[in-house]
Write an enzyme that holds these catalytic residues in place. Structure first.
Site, PDB file in Angstrom:
ATOM      1  N   LYS A  11       2.223  -1.673  -9.757  1.00 45.05           N
ATOM      2  CA  LYS A  11       3.568  -1.532 -10.321  1.00 45.05           C
ATOM      3  C   LYS A  11       4.366  -2.820 -10.139  1.00 45.05           C
ATOM      4  O   LYS A  11       4.983  -3.325 -11.080  1.00 45.05           O
ATOM      5  CB  LYS A  11       4.315  -0.361  -9.652  1.00 45.05           C
ATOM      6  CG  LYS A  11       3.622   0.975  -9.832  1.00 45.05           C
ATOM      7  CD  LYS A  11       4.399   2.111  -9.215  1.00 45.05           C
ATOM      8  CE  LYS A  11       4.537   2.069  -7.704  1.00 45.05           C
ATOM      9  NZ  LYS A  11       3.271   2.168  -6.969  1.00 45.05           N
ATOM     10  N   ARG A  21      10.784   9.112  -7.436  1.00 45.58           N
ATOM     11  CA  ARG A  21       9.533   9.512  -6.807  1.00 45.58           C
ATOM     12  C   ARG A  21       9.475  11.000  -6.527  1.00 45.58           C
ATOM     13  O   ARG A  21       8.459  11.488  -6.032  1.00 45.58           O
ATOM     14  CB  ARG A  21       9.405   8.777  -5.482  1.00 45.58           C
ATOM     15  CG  ARG A  21       8.300   7.724  -5.549  1.00 45.58           C
ATOM     16  CD  ARG A  21       8.358   7.002  -4.317  1.00 45.58           C
ATOM     17  NE  ARG A  21       7.235   6.367  -3.801  1.00 45.58           N
ATOM     18  CZ  ARG A  21       7.123   5.041  -3.786  1.00 45.58           C
ATOM     19  NH1 ARG A  21       7.963   4.268  -4.405  1.00 45.58           N
ATOM     20  NH2 ARG A  21       6.123   4.505  -3.162  1.00 45.58           N
ATOM     21  N   ARG A  57      -3.964  -6.836  -0.013  1.00 45.78           N
ATOM     22  CA  ARG A  57      -2.702  -7.420  -0.520  1.00 45.78           C
ATOM     23  C   ARG A  57      -2.070  -8.338   0.527  1.00 45.78           C
ATOM     24  O   ARG A  57      -2.053  -8.053   1.719  1.00 45.78           O
ATOM     25  CB  ARG A  57      -1.718  -6.308  -0.864  1.00 45.78           C
ATOM     26  CG  ARG A  57      -0.343  -6.862  -1.220  1.00 45.78           C
ATOM     27  CD  ARG A  57       0.552  -5.856  -1.854  1.00 45.78           C
ATOM     28  NE  ARG A  57       0.650  -4.610  -1.117  1.00 45.78           N
ATOM     29  CZ  ARG A  57       1.221  -3.523  -1.619  1.00 45.78           C
ATOM     30  NH1 ARG A  57       1.734  -3.549  -2.828  1.00 45.78           N
ATOM     31  NH2 ARG A  57       1.285  -2.424  -0.903  1.00 45.78           N
ATOM     32  N   ARG A 102       1.767  -6.235   4.758  1.00 52.15           N
ATOM     33  CA  ARG A 102       2.771  -5.195   4.994  1.00 52.15           C
ATOM     34  C   ARG A 102       2.317  -4.230   6.077  1.00 52.15           C
ATOM     35  O   ARG A 102       1.150  -3.866   6.139  1.00 52.15           O
ATOM     36  CB  ARG A 102       3.000  -4.422   3.688  1.00 52.15           C
ATOM     37  CG  ARG A 102       4.281  -4.806   2.992  1.00 52.15           C
ATOM     38  CD  ARG A 102       4.356  -4.261   1.602  1.00 52.15           C
ATOM     39  NE  ARG A 102       4.282  -2.811   1.504  1.00 52.15           N
ATOM     40  CZ  ARG A 102       4.436  -2.140   0.364  1.00 52.15           C
ATOM     41  NH1 ARG A 102       4.684  -2.794  -0.758  1.00 52.15           N
ATOM     42  NH2 ARG A 102       4.355  -0.828   0.331  1.00 52.15           N
ATOM     43  N   ARG A 137       0.137   7.803   2.171  1.00 47.71           N
ATOM     44  CA  ARG A 137       0.932   7.431   0.984  1.00 47.71           C
ATOM     45  C   ARG A 137       0.328   8.049  -0.276  1.00 47.71           C
ATOM     46  O   ARG A 137       1.044   8.468  -1.173  1.00 47.71           O
ATOM     47  CB  ARG A 137       1.001   5.899   0.860  1.00 47.71           C
ATOM     48  CG  ARG A 137       1.944   5.283   1.899  1.00 47.71           C
ATOM     49  CD  ARG A 137       1.728   3.797   2.081  1.00 47.71           C
ATOM     50  NE  ARG A 137       2.018   3.008   0.919  1.00 47.71           N
ATOM     51  CZ  ARG A 137       1.645   1.734   0.770  1.00 47.71           C
ATOM     52  NH1 ARG A 137       0.964   1.126   1.730  1.00 47.71           N
ATOM     53  NH2 ARG A 137       1.965   1.075  -0.307  1.00 47.71           N
TER      54      ARG A 137
HETATM   55  P1  AP5 Z   1       1.039  -4.174  -6.325  1.00 48.75           P
HETATM   56  O1  AP5 Z   1       1.485  -4.678  -7.651  1.00 48.75           O
HETATM   57  O2  AP5 Z   1       1.678  -4.763  -5.109  1.00 48.75           O
HETATM   58  O3  AP5 Z   1       1.072  -2.565  -6.316  1.00 48.75           O
HETATM   59  P2  AP5 Z   1       2.291  -1.552  -6.261  1.00 48.75           P
HETATM   60  O4  AP5 Z   1       1.956  -0.409  -7.189  1.00 48.75           O
HETATM   61  O5  AP5 Z   1       3.595  -2.240  -6.465  1.00 48.75           O
HETATM   62  O6  AP5 Z   1       2.105  -1.051  -4.779  1.00 48.75           O
HETATM   63  P3  AP5 Z   1       3.121  -0.677  -3.622  1.00 48.75           P
HETATM   64  O7  AP5 Z   1       2.279  -0.484  -2.393  1.00 48.75           O
HETATM   65  O8  AP5 Z   1       4.243  -1.658  -3.512  1.00 48.75           O
HETATM   66  O9  AP5 Z   1       3.646   0.673  -4.119  1.00 48.75           O
HETATM   67  P4  AP5 Z   1       4.186   1.789  -3.257  1.00 48.75           P
HETATM   68  O10 AP5 Z   1       4.656   2.672  -4.335  1.00 48.75           O
HETATM   69  O11 AP5 Z   1       3.313   2.430  -2.276  1.00 48.75           O
HETATM   70  O12 AP5 Z   1       5.212   1.037  -2.300  1.00 48.75           O
HETATM   71  P5  AP5 Z   1       6.782   0.881  -2.315  1.00 48.75           P
HETATM   72  O13 AP5 Z   1       7.083  -0.465  -1.848  1.00 48.75           O
HETATM   73  O14 AP5 Z   1       7.365   1.365  -3.600  1.00 48.75           O
HETATM   74  O15 AP5 Z   1      -0.557  -4.362  -6.253  1.00 48.75           O
HETATM   75  C1  AP5 Z   1      -1.272  -4.015  -5.061  1.00 48.75           C
HETATM   76  C2  AP5 Z   1      -2.369  -5.071  -4.802  1.00 48.75           C
HETATM   77  O16 AP5 Z   1      -3.354  -4.966  -5.836  1.00 48.75           O
HETATM   78  C3  AP5 Z   1      -1.856  -6.526  -4.835  1.00 48.75           C
HETATM   79  O17 AP5 Z   1      -2.546  -7.270  -3.871  1.00 48.75           O
HETATM   80  C4  AP5 Z   1      -2.213  -7.020  -6.255  1.00 48.75           C
HETATM   81  O18 AP5 Z   1      -2.477  -8.421  -6.281  1.00 48.75           O
HETATM   82  C5  AP5 Z   1      -3.473  -6.209  -6.566  1.00 48.75           C
HETATM   83  N1  AP5 Z   1      -3.564  -5.817  -7.976  1.00 48.75           N
HETATM   84  C6  AP5 Z   1      -2.552  -5.445  -8.815  1.00 48.75           C
HETATM   85  N2  AP5 Z   1      -3.032  -5.150 -10.035  1.00 48.75           N
HETATM   86  C7  AP5 Z   1      -4.379  -5.323  -9.968  1.00 48.75           C
HETATM   87  C8  AP5 Z   1      -5.451  -5.164 -10.916  1.00 48.75           C
HETATM   88  N3  AP5 Z   1      -5.235  -4.767 -12.186  1.00 48.75           N
HETATM   89  N4  AP5 Z   1      -6.719  -5.449 -10.494  1.00 48.75           N
HETATM   90  C9  AP5 Z   1      -6.977  -5.861  -9.209  1.00 48.75           C
HETATM   91  N5  AP5 Z   1      -5.996  -6.022  -8.269  1.00 48.75           N
HETATM   92  C10 AP5 Z   1      -4.719  -5.749  -8.648  1.00 48.75           C
HETATM   93  O19 AP5 Z   1       7.209   1.965  -1.218  1.00 48.75           O
HETATM   94  C11 AP5 Z   1       6.944   1.775   0.155  1.00 48.75           C
HETATM   95  C12 AP5 Z   1       7.568   2.926   0.948  1.00 48.75           C
HETATM   96  O20 AP5 Z   1       9.005   2.940   0.747  1.00 48.75           O
HETATM   97  C13 AP5 Z   1       7.124   4.342   0.539  1.00 48.75           C
HETATM   98  O21 AP5 Z   1       5.919   4.709   1.182  1.00 48.75           O
HETATM   99  C14 AP5 Z   1       8.333   5.176   1.010  1.00 48.75           C
HETATM  100  O22 AP5 Z   1       8.320   5.381   2.396  1.00 48.75           O
HETATM  101  C15 AP5 Z   1       9.512   4.272   0.678  1.00 48.75           C
HETATM  102  N6  AP5 Z   1      10.081   4.499  -0.672  1.00 48.75           N
HETATM  103  C16 AP5 Z   1      10.148   3.567  -1.690  1.00 48.75           C
HETATM  104  N7  AP5 Z   1      10.731   4.121  -2.767  1.00 48.75           N
HETATM  105  C17 AP5 Z   1      11.028   5.397  -2.451  1.00 48.75           C
HETATM  106  C18 AP5 Z   1      11.628   6.480  -3.159  1.00 48.75           C
HETATM  107  N8  AP5 Z   1      12.026   6.342  -4.440  1.00 48.75           N
HETATM  108  N9  AP5 Z   1      11.768   7.658  -2.533  1.00 48.75           N
HETATM  109  C19 AP5 Z   1      11.376   7.826  -1.244  1.00 48.75           C
HETATM  110  N10 AP5 Z   1      10.801   6.847  -0.511  1.00 48.75           N
HETATM  111  C20 AP5 Z   1      10.623   5.634  -1.110  1.00 48.75           C
END
Ligand code: AP5
Length: 221
Positions: A13, A88, A127, A160, A171
């Site tokens: 994402k 979410r 990552r 991270r 997660r």
């Molecule tokens: P990346 O692009 O970083 O993936 P991402 O989907 O953004 O992953 P996140 O881990 O950031 O998502 P998340 O939803 O768990 O975390 P968030 O920060 O929102 O890609 C991942 C890796 O893969 C990278 O190394 C990249 O290079 C590689 N990659 C990408 N595309 C690729 C491809 N096509 N092929 C190969 N490799 C690829 O949330 C973290 C925490 O915050 C949650 O657990 C929760 O506690 C809290 N939180 C955040 N938002 C909310 C909410 N709305 N409500 C409640 N809690 C929340």
């Protein structure tokens, strides 16, 4: 035009949101980045959310909703926003639509990046992130030119604290139980677009871009 990005942790994402925002001029808002910035500042909010994030659980709706909705409301209407990581839960999705309706705005589409759980663990554990410019790397799929160093500013790359195998499993559970049902929420409103996120980054970007261009044409933008 306002869009949301759905998908499991590590689906890409953030990676796609960066490129789509650069290409189409969206205002990119990542709820995870907002929360991590609060933790880094040591704010009261940052302290409240740390335990949930480290355990791989969602932060309760009442803590996160107003923080993100405030930023959505103040986002420039002309650019349109691209929300990454929000909503979410169903409650978050309903509140987002209410807040937008109150301002004569609406979500035009939800792009869901589909990646099987088996691939997620490798993506997440490999990552690396630049602490300064937030650029995202992967040790295998998107390595920096010099191992461990950001190409843009030379900073030492971070891992991270929630990117461990154990936390990723939680997660993923949270995603399947609380967030995946949002696909039905958006499908019922004819707003859901599923994208095969397991392909190479460029192919995923092309798939997302085609949808965005189609929506822009429909909207006459
Ligand atoms: P990346 O692009 O970083 O993936 P991402 O989907 O953004 O992953 P996140 O881990 O950031 O998502 P998340 O939803 O768990 O975390 P968030 O920060 O929102 O890609 C991942 C890796 O893969 C990278 O190394 C990249 O290079 C590689 N990659 C990408 N595309 C690729 C491809 N096509 N092929 C190969 N490799 C690829 O949330 C973290 C925490 O915050 C949650 O657990 C929760 O506690 C809290 N939180 C955040 N938002 C909310 C909410 N709305 N409500 C409640 N809690 C929340």
């Amino acid at each position: 035009m306002n869009l949301v990005l759905l998908g499991p942790p590590g689906a890409g994402k953030g990676t796609q949101a960066e490129r789509l925002s650069e290409t189409f001029g969206f205002f990119h808002l990542s709820s995870g980045d907002v929360l991590r910035a609060e933790r880094k500042r040591g704010s009261a909010l940052g302290k409240r959310v740390a335990g949930y994030m480290d355990a791989g659980e969602l932060v309760p709706d009442e803590i996160i909703m107003e923080v993100i909705l405030e930023q959505v409301r103040s986002s420039p209407e002309s650019a349109g926003f691209l929300l990454d990581g929000f909503p979410r839960t169903r409650t978050q999705a309903e509140r987002l639509e209410e807040a937008l309706t109150g301002e004569g705005r609406r979500t035009r589409g939800a792009l869901s990046l589909e990646v099987p759980d088996e691939e997620i663990v490798e993506r997440i554990t490999g990552r690396r992130i630049c602490p300064t410019c937030r650029r995202v790397y992967h040790v295998k799929y998107q390595p920096p030119a010099k191992p461990g160093q950001c190409d843009a500013d030379g900073a030492s790359l971070d891992h991270r604290s929630d990117d461990t195998v154990e936390v990723v499993e939680q997660r993923l559970r949270a995603y399947h139980e609380q967030t995946e049902p949002l696909k039905t929420f958006y499908r019922e409103r004819d707003l859901l677009f599923e994208v095969d996120g397991s392909r190479e980054m460029e192919a995923v970007f092309e798939g997302c871009s085609r949808i965005v261009r189609g929506l822009m044409n429909e909207a006459g933008a």
